[in-house]
Design a protein around this motif. Structure first.
Motif: not given
Length: 132
Positions: A1-28
């Motif tokens: 499937m080729t996606l285009k800007e502005g297209q409505r989509v949905k996640l096709a599978a469960d996702l797990r984002l692993a690693g450090a989840v940090t506050l966006a306001a904090d510096s690296a």
């Protein structure tokens, strides 16, 4: 499937984002993990904001020559003497396997999707999404 800007989509599978989840306001340097992982459920909908194709595929000399010669044939072939045109066709034919192999290589497409729940997935593989 080729996606285009502005297209409505949905996640096709469960996702797990692993690693450090940090506050966006904090510096690296001072970023402290506030969570160990984040999960997003299949079916979560959003809108494609950007589509990026990896165009850094290396084109071999044979591929570049194929493109050059086919362009020459297409633009001037009708004006060429029959012998020259035949020689050009033979050269193109000898380069065609390299061209076909180049065309069959999968281009990696990544997207930036803003999910309806406010999360943004950037550099996500397009295969993770389905049309909504």
């Amino acid at each position: 499937m080729t996606l285009k800007e502005g297209q409505r989509v949905k996640l096709a599978a469960d996702l797990r984002l692993a690693g450090a989840v940090t506050l966006a306001a904090d510096s690296a340097e001072e970023a402290d993990a506030v969570a160990g992982s984040l999960s997003l459920a299949a079916g979560t909908e959003g809108t494609v904001e950007r589509v990026d194709e990896d165009r850094n595929q290396q084109q071999s000399h044979e591929v570049l020559e194929y493109v050059r010669l086919t362009s020459l044939r297409d633009d001037f072939g009708h004006q060429m003497p029959p012998g020259s045109r035949q020689q050009l066709e033979e050269q193109i034919g000898s380069l065609e396997p390299a061209w076909i192999a180049y065309q069959e290589r999968k281009v990696r497409v990544t997207v930036r999707v803003r999910l309806d729940n406010g999360f943004v997935l950037d550099d996500a593989h397009e295969e993770v999404f389905a049309s909504a």
